[in-house]
Design a protein around this motif. Structure first.
Motif, PDB file in Angstrom:
ATOM      1  N   THR A   1      27.231  -2.115  55.067  1.00 24.59           N
ATOM      2  CA  THR A   1      27.662  -3.049  54.027  1.00 24.59           C
ATOM      3  C   THR A   1      28.626  -2.376  53.063  1.00 24.59           C
ATOM      4  O   THR A   1      29.693  -2.926  52.728  1.00 24.59           O
ATOM      5  N   ARG A   2      28.286  -1.182  52.621  1.00 22.35           N
ATOM      6  CA  ARG A   2      29.107  -0.502  51.623  1.00 22.35           C
ATOM      7  C   ARG A   2      30.462  -0.081  52.190  1.00 22.35           C
ATOM      8  O   ARG A   2      31.451  -0.054  51.460  1.00 22.35           O
ATOM      9  N   VAL A   3      30.515   0.241  53.478  1.00 22.97           N
ATOM     10  CA  VAL A   3      31.797   0.590  54.099  1.00 22.97           C
ATOM     11  C   VAL A   3      32.781  -0.572  53.975  1.00 22.97           C
ATOM     12  O   VAL A   3      33.947  -0.390  53.596  1.00 22.97           O
ATOM     13  N   VAL A   4      32.310  -1.780  54.277  1.00 22.82           N
ATOM     14  CA  VAL A   4      33.178  -2.954  54.162  1.00 22.82           C
ATOM     15  C   VAL A   4      33.592  -3.173  52.716  1.00 22.82           C
ATOM     16  O   VAL A   4      34.774  -3.398  52.418  1.00 22.82           O
ATOM     17  N   GLU A   5      32.648  -3.111  51.823  1.00 22.21           N
ATOM     18  CA  GLU A   5      32.955  -3.328  50.405  1.00 22.21           C
ATOM     19  C   GLU A   5      33.926  -2.281  49.881  1.00 22.21           C
ATOM     20  O   GLU A   5      34.804  -2.586  49.049  1.00 22.21           O
ATOM     21  N   THR A   6      33.800  -1.052  50.362  1.00 21.25           N
ATOM     22  CA  THR A   6      34.709   0.014  49.938  1.00 21.25           C
ATOM     23  C   THR A   6      36.133  -0.260  50.402  1.00 21.25           C
ATOM     24  O   THR A   6      37.095  -0.090  49.642  1.00 21.25           O
ATOM     25  N   ALA A   7      36.273  -0.688  51.658  1.00 22.04           N
ATOM     26  CA  ALA A   7      37.606  -0.991  52.182  1.00 22.04           C
ATOM     27  C   ALA A   7      38.245  -2.149  51.425  1.00 22.04           C
ATOM     28  O   ALA A   7      39.432  -2.111  51.078  1.00 22.04           O
ATOM     29  N   VAL A   8      37.472  -3.183  51.155  1.00 20.29           N
ATOM     30  CA  VAL A   8      37.998  -4.344  50.430  1.00 20.29           C
ATOM     31  C   VAL A   8      38.425  -3.949  49.020  1.00 20.29           C
ATOM     32  O   VAL A   8      39.493  -4.357  48.532  1.00 20.29           O
ATOM     33  N   ALA A   9      37.624  -3.147  48.356  1.00 26.18           N
ATOM     34  CA  ALA A   9      37.975  -2.712  47.001  1.00 26.18           C
ATOM     35  C   ALA A   9      39.243  -1.874  46.999  1.00 26.18           C
ATOM     36  O   ALA A   9      40.022  -1.905  46.043  1.00 26.18           O
ATOM     37  N   ALA A  10      39.475  -1.144  48.085  1.00 26.34           N
ATOM     38  CA  ALA A  10      40.627  -0.247  48.147  1.00 26.34           C
ATOM     39  C   ALA A  10      41.923  -0.973  48.445  1.00 26.34           C
ATOM     40  O   ALA A  10      42.966  -0.661  47.861  1.00 26.34           O
ATOM     41  N   ILE A  11      41.888  -1.959  49.375  1.00 21.76           N
ATOM     42  CA  ILE A  11      43.158  -2.549  49.837  1.00 21.76           C
ATOM     43  C   ILE A  11      43.158  -4.075  49.857  1.00 21.76           C
ATOM     44  O   ILE A  11      44.152  -4.683  50.240  1.00 21.76           O
ATOM     45  N   GLY A  12      42.053  -4.712  49.465  1.00 23.99           N
ATOM     46  CA  GLY A  12      42.004  -6.168  49.435  1.00 23.99           C
ATOM     47  C   GLY A  12      41.440  -6.752  50.715  1.00 23.99           C
ATOM     48  O   GLY A  12      41.680  -6.248  51.812  1.00 23.99           O
ATOM     49  N   GLY A  13      40.686  -7.831  50.580  1.00 26.37           N
ATOM     50  CA  GLY A  13      39.988  -8.419  51.720  1.00 26.37           C
ATOM     51  C   GLY A  13      40.888  -8.938  52.814  1.00 26.37           C
ATOM     52  O   GLY A  13      40.500  -8.944  53.995  1.00 26.37           O
ATOM     53  N   ALA A  14      42.098  -9.388  52.476  1.00 23.17           N
ATOM     54  CA  ALA A  14      42.997  -9.920  53.497  1.00 23.17           C
ATOM     55  C   ALA A  14      43.436  -8.860  54.488  1.00 23.17           C
ATOM     56  O   ALA A  14      43.897  -9.185  55.583  1.00 23.17           O
ATOM     57  N   ARG A  15      43.291  -7.601  54.104  1.00 14.98           N
ATOM     58  CA  ARG A  15      43.695  -6.503  54.984  1.00 14.98           C
ATOM     59  C   ARG A  15      42.511  -5.880  55.730  1.00 14.98           C
ATOM     60  O   ARG A  15      42.689  -4.862  56.401  1.00 14.98           O
ATOM     61  N   VAL A  16      41.339  -6.449  55.597  1.00 15.91           N
ATOM     62  CA  VAL A  16      40.140  -5.851  56.183  1.00 15.91           C
ATOM     63  C   VAL A  16      39.512  -6.825  57.179  1.00 15.91           C
ATOM     64  O   VAL A  16      39.131  -7.941  56.820  1.00 15.91           O
ATOM     65  N   MET A  17      39.399  -6.398  58.449  1.00 17.59           N
ATOM     66  CA  MET A  17      38.773  -7.206  59.492  1.00 17.59           C
ATOM     67  C   MET A  17      37.610  -6.397  60.078  1.00 17.59           C
ATOM     68  O   MET A  17      37.791  -5.632  61.019  1.00 17.59           O
ATOM     69  N   PRO A  18      36.409  -6.553  59.536  1.00 18.29           N
ATOM     70  CA  PRO A  18      35.302  -5.712  59.981  1.00 18.29           C
ATOM     71  C   PRO A  18      34.839  -6.041  61.400  1.00 18.29           C
ATOM     72  O   PRO A  18      34.890  -7.190  61.850  1.00 18.29           O
ATOM     73  N   GLY A  19      34.349  -5.025  62.059  1.00 15.28           N
ATOM     74  CA  GLY A  19      33.596  -5.246  63.280  1.00 15.28           C
ATOM     75  C   GLY A  19      32.211  -5.732  62.916  1.00 15.28           C
ATOM     76  O   GLY A  19      31.586  -5.202  61.993  1.00 15.28           O
TER      77      GLY A  19
END
Length: 307
Positions: free
Chosen positions: A73-91
């Motif tokens: 969970t925190r990995v996804v939240e960290t990526a979103v906080a860093a670059i924005g949710g539109a740039r994050v497509m989690p597995g």
């Protein structure tokens, strides 16, 4: 006061969240093998700053199988906080469909706009089970990109099955990792609106020429600028630029299709001056000859100005 126009990115209408170079991010671990979230946030930002369009956390390269639910969970939240949710497509792969759906819901809550999903991978599922699996996860409400990796999952999303999943509105794209580049043309015939994503680094040029809309990539973790240049040239049909780059990078790109791909890419990151670090068990360090091969190929790429 008029708000500034946002820079082009995956959230703009002409570029879907799964288009472009999406890096399946390696996950930095501390010496005690805990997750280094600060370093991960910096890595996501660095990739985007070097031309990548986004990241795919919690894929195999991100060692999702050995993360706790809290870490995942925190990995996804960290990526979103860093670059924005539109740039994050989690597995969002999981043994159970209900769990995979929960991961898709978590991605939506974090602000992501798409997810990537393997078929059932606890056993060799038949077509009915595959369709039911994707239908369950699609109920989370985010667009789903299928991930076809018959080598590891023993479930093959053949073009006919992909066309069915797309026809029923369950998937919008597919990360194709079978290595069979002929499938690109069959997929385009059966489901012309289904976006093909390059799934293995060492068939990048072949699938780009065949019409791929994106690349879920491994080696940009270490060599983002050269990798992005290669992808952009390949999809544009600029073989004068793409082919020499492809030849130079292929000794590294082929490691993305080997069992030791996580260790190899992390080693290349270390060699170029980034932080790759170790892996969690059951992954073990590269054998000496493997390490020497990866190190030599990475150093050659650095010497050629590709890092």
């Amino acid at each position: 006061m008029t708000a500034p126009t946002p820079p082009p990115g995956p959230s703009t209408p002409q570029l879907r969240p799964w288009h472009g170079v999406l890096v399946a991010t390696a996950l930095p671990l501390n010496r005690d093998l805990s997750v280094d979230y600060d370093r991960y946030a910096e890595h996501c930002s660095w990739l985007v700053a070097n031309g990548c369009d986004g990241v795919v956390p919690n894929g195999s390269l991100g060692e999702y199988q050995v993360l706790t639910p809290e870490e995942r969970t925190r990995v996804v939240e960290t990526a979103v906080a860093a670059i924005g949710g539109a740039r994050v497509m989690p597995g969002v792969a999981a043994y159970g469909s209900a769990e995979a759906r929960r991961w898709a819901e978590q991605a939506a809550e974090a602000g992501c706009e798409a997810v990537m999903l393997l078929p059932p991978n606890a056993y060799r599922a038949d077509e009915r089970a595959v369709v039911a699996h994707y239908a369950e996860v699609a109920r989370a409400g985010l667009p789903v990109v299928a991930y076809n990796n018959p080598i590891d999952t023993k479930v093959d999303l053949v073009p006919e099955l992909l066309a069915r999943l797309h026809g029923e509105g369950l998937i919008h794209g597919v990360k194709e990792f079978s290595g069979d580049v002929r499938r690109a043309y069959r997929i385009a015939e059966l489901a012309p609106e289904l976006d093909l994503l390059i799934g293995a680094d060492d068939v990048l040029l072949e699938l780009a020429v065949a019409g791929a809309k994106g690349w879920v990539a491994g080696y940009p973790n270490a060599l983002p600028k050269a990798s992005v240049e290669l992808y952009r040239a390949a999809v544009a049909g600029d073989l004068t630029t793409a082919l020499p780059l492809y030849r130079q990078l292929h000794p590294l790109l082929r490691w993305d299709s080997r069992v030791e791909f996580v260790q190899a890419i992390k080693l290349s990151m270390d060699v170029v001056g980034r932080y790759g670090g170790g892996c969690r068990p059951p992954r073990v360090p590269l054998l000496p000859d493997q390490e020497a091969t990866v190190r030599a190929a990475t150093e050659k790429a650095v010497a050629a100005g590709l890092a």
